[in-house]
Design a protein around this motif. Sequence first.
Motif, PDB file in Angstrom:
ATOM      1  N   LEU A  82      44.424  42.859  55.225  1.00 18.72           N
ATOM      2  CA  LEU A  82      43.411  43.309  54.266  1.00 18.72           C
ATOM      3  C   LEU A  82      44.054  43.982  53.061  1.00 18.72           C
ATOM      4  O   LEU A  82      43.663  43.731  51.913  1.00 18.72           O
ATOM      5  N   VAL A  83      45.047  44.850  53.311  1.00 12.57           N
ATOM      6  CA  VAL A  83      45.685  45.587  52.217  1.00 12.57           C
ATOM      7  C   VAL A  83      46.461  44.648  51.295  1.00 12.57           C
ATOM      8  O   VAL A  83      46.218  44.585  50.084  1.00 12.57           O
ATOM      9  N   PHE A  84      47.411  43.909  51.883  1.00  6.44           N
ATOM     10  CA  PHE A  84      48.257  43.045  51.049  1.00  6.44           C
ATOM     11  C   PHE A  84      47.503  41.818  50.544  1.00  6.44           C
ATOM     12  O   PHE A  84      47.778  41.319  49.450  1.00  6.44           O
ATOM     13  N   GLY A  85      46.529  41.346  51.345  1.00  4.43           N
ATOM     14  CA  GLY A  85      45.708  40.227  50.889  1.00  4.43           C
ATOM     15  C   GLY A  85      44.871  40.612  49.684  1.00  4.43           C
ATOM     16  O   GLY A  85      44.723  39.839  48.736  1.00  4.43           O
ATOM     17  N   SER A  86      44.345  41.844  49.704  1.00  4.31           N
ATOM     18  CA  SER A  86      43.536  42.324  48.581  1.00  4.31           C
ATOM     19  C   SER A  86      44.387  42.531  47.333  1.00  4.31           C
ATOM     20  O   SER A  86      43.968  42.199  46.216  1.00  4.31           O
ATOM     21  N   ILE A  87      45.577  43.084  47.522  1.00  7.49           N
ATOM     22  CA  ILE A  87      46.482  43.281  46.389  1.00  7.49           C
ATOM     23  C   ILE A  87      46.846  41.945  45.755  1.00  7.49           C
ATOM     24  O   ILE A  87      46.838  41.781  44.528  1.00  7.49           O
ATOM     25  N   ALA A  89      45.103  39.189  45.928  1.00  8.91           N
ATOM     26  CA  ALA A  89      43.913  38.620  45.297  1.00  8.91           C
ATOM     27  C   ALA A  89      43.664  39.246  43.923  1.00  8.91           C
ATOM     28  O   ALA A  89      43.274  38.559  42.968  1.00  8.91           O
ATOM     29  N   LEU A  90      43.917  40.556  43.826  1.00 11.83           N
ATOM     30  CA  LEU A  90      43.743  41.235  42.541  1.00 11.83           C
ATOM     31  C   LEU A  90      44.733  40.709  41.510  1.00 11.83           C
ATOM     32  O   LEU A  90      44.384  40.510  40.336  1.00 11.83           O
ATOM     33  N   ARG A  91      45.968  40.483  41.943  1.00 14.37           N
ATOM     34  CA  ARG A  91      46.970  39.954  41.025  1.00 14.37           C
ATOM     35  C   ARG A  91      46.597  38.561  40.539  1.00 14.37           C
ATOM     36  O   ARG A  91      46.834  38.215  39.380  1.00 14.37           O
ATOM     37  N   ARG A  92      46.020  37.759  41.436  1.00 11.00           N
ATOM     38  CA  ARG A  92      45.620  36.396  41.077  1.00 11.00           C
ATOM     39  C   ARG A  92      44.243  36.361  40.425  1.00 11.00           C
ATOM     40  O   ARG A  92      43.808  35.313  39.960  1.00 11.00           O
ATOM     41  N   ASN A  99      39.914  38.431  52.168  1.00  7.99           N
ATOM     42  CA  ASN A  99      40.469  39.762  52.399  1.00  7.99           C
ATOM     43  C   ASN A  99      39.968  40.752  51.351  1.00  7.99           C
ATOM     44  O   ASN A  99      39.616  41.891  51.671  1.00  7.99           O
ATOM     45  N   PHE A 100      39.927  40.309  50.098  1.00  2.24           N
ATOM     46  CA  PHE A 100      39.445  41.185  49.029  1.00  2.24           C
ATOM     47  C   PHE A 100      37.969  41.502  49.215  1.00  2.24           C
ATOM     48  O   PHE A 100      37.547  42.663  49.109  1.00  2.24           O
ATOM     49  N   ARG A 101      37.172  40.479  49.490  1.00  2.00           N
ATOM     50  CA  ARG A 101      35.731  40.693  49.652  1.00  2.00           C
ATOM     51  C   ARG A 101      35.443  41.611  50.835  1.00  2.00           C
ATOM     52  O   ARG A 101      34.612  42.520  50.740  1.00  2.00           O
ATOM     53  N   PHE A 102      36.141  41.385  51.942  1.00  2.00           N
ATOM     54  CA  PHE A 102      35.892  42.204  53.138  1.00  2.00           C
ATOM     55  C   PHE A 102      36.302  43.654  52.900  1.00  2.00           C
ATOM     56  O   PHE A 102      35.628  44.582  53.359  1.00  2.00           O
ATOM     57  N   THR A 103      37.400  43.862  52.176  1.00  2.00           N
ATOM     58  CA  THR A 103      37.841  45.228  51.847  1.00  2.00           C
ATOM     59  C   THR A 103      36.807  45.938  50.986  1.00  2.00           C
ATOM     60  O   THR A 103      36.487  47.104  51.211  1.00  2.00           O
TER      61      THR A 103
END
Length: 291
Positions: A82-87, A89-92, A99-103
Amino acid sequence: MSAGACTHGVDTGFIDLGVAKVAALGVVQGITELLPISSTAHMRIVPAVLGWRDPGSAFSAAMQVAALAAVVSYFWSDVRGLVFGSIGALRRRDFKDWNFRFTVWIMLATLPIVIFGVLLSKGLNTCGSSFRSLWVIGTSSIVMSLLLAVAERGCAHKRTLDNVSLKDAMIVGLAQVGALIPGVSRSGSTLTAAMFLDLQRDEAARFSFLLGLPAIFLAGVKEIYELHKAHMPPEGWMILGVGVGVASISAFVAIWSLMRILERFSSWPFVVYRFVIGVVLIAGVATGWLH
């Protein structure tokens, strides 16, 4: 109430208990904090049975640090994703990434308990809080036992965490507010709500723990800050540290046990146990056995 039981308005009864008793209660707190059986109920009934004083609401709140350590370590692969997936996703700028949506959903679902926690803070952890009445705890235990029984009996238990929605997260987040009432149990309220959404039992527990991480973190940090602000003596910090250390280990064991039980069996053992605990508490108060 002794001097060590109330420090600048903060309930610190655990200081009077000493290291050995706090370590023993740390084991109980760690196990019951993450099982759907109410740690608050056990923190009232175990000392009462043993003839010890109530460790106080500050002890239970500060033990959230132990619960946080146990949940993060057990679900590390999920947390890391969740943490690294969200990071990533934000970069992209990929805001549709799961992961971003669930976070984001977890953060939004945490807002209800934060709002109500702030509104009720003066009545929750103060010395002699009526919220910790054995009548309240016993009644809450019985009510939650019945709700969990309905969820166990009447729901499909087919959905997985991969297909939950923001609506699902908000429903579980609202259920989490109930944990502010002693005896309800954070894991109990969120697990029950997730099961009402037809999630598989183990997936409901996983959803409950992941969604509860911010609330557990905030509750623990807030109480540690309150104890610091109240100028708790060094002895108190040492005793609390022992309790947190012991509780972290027992909490990890509790999560492992809960996941095995839900994967292989059902939540019925917790339904029965919670009902019995509630009846014991109410009967104990009614007969004068518990005060």
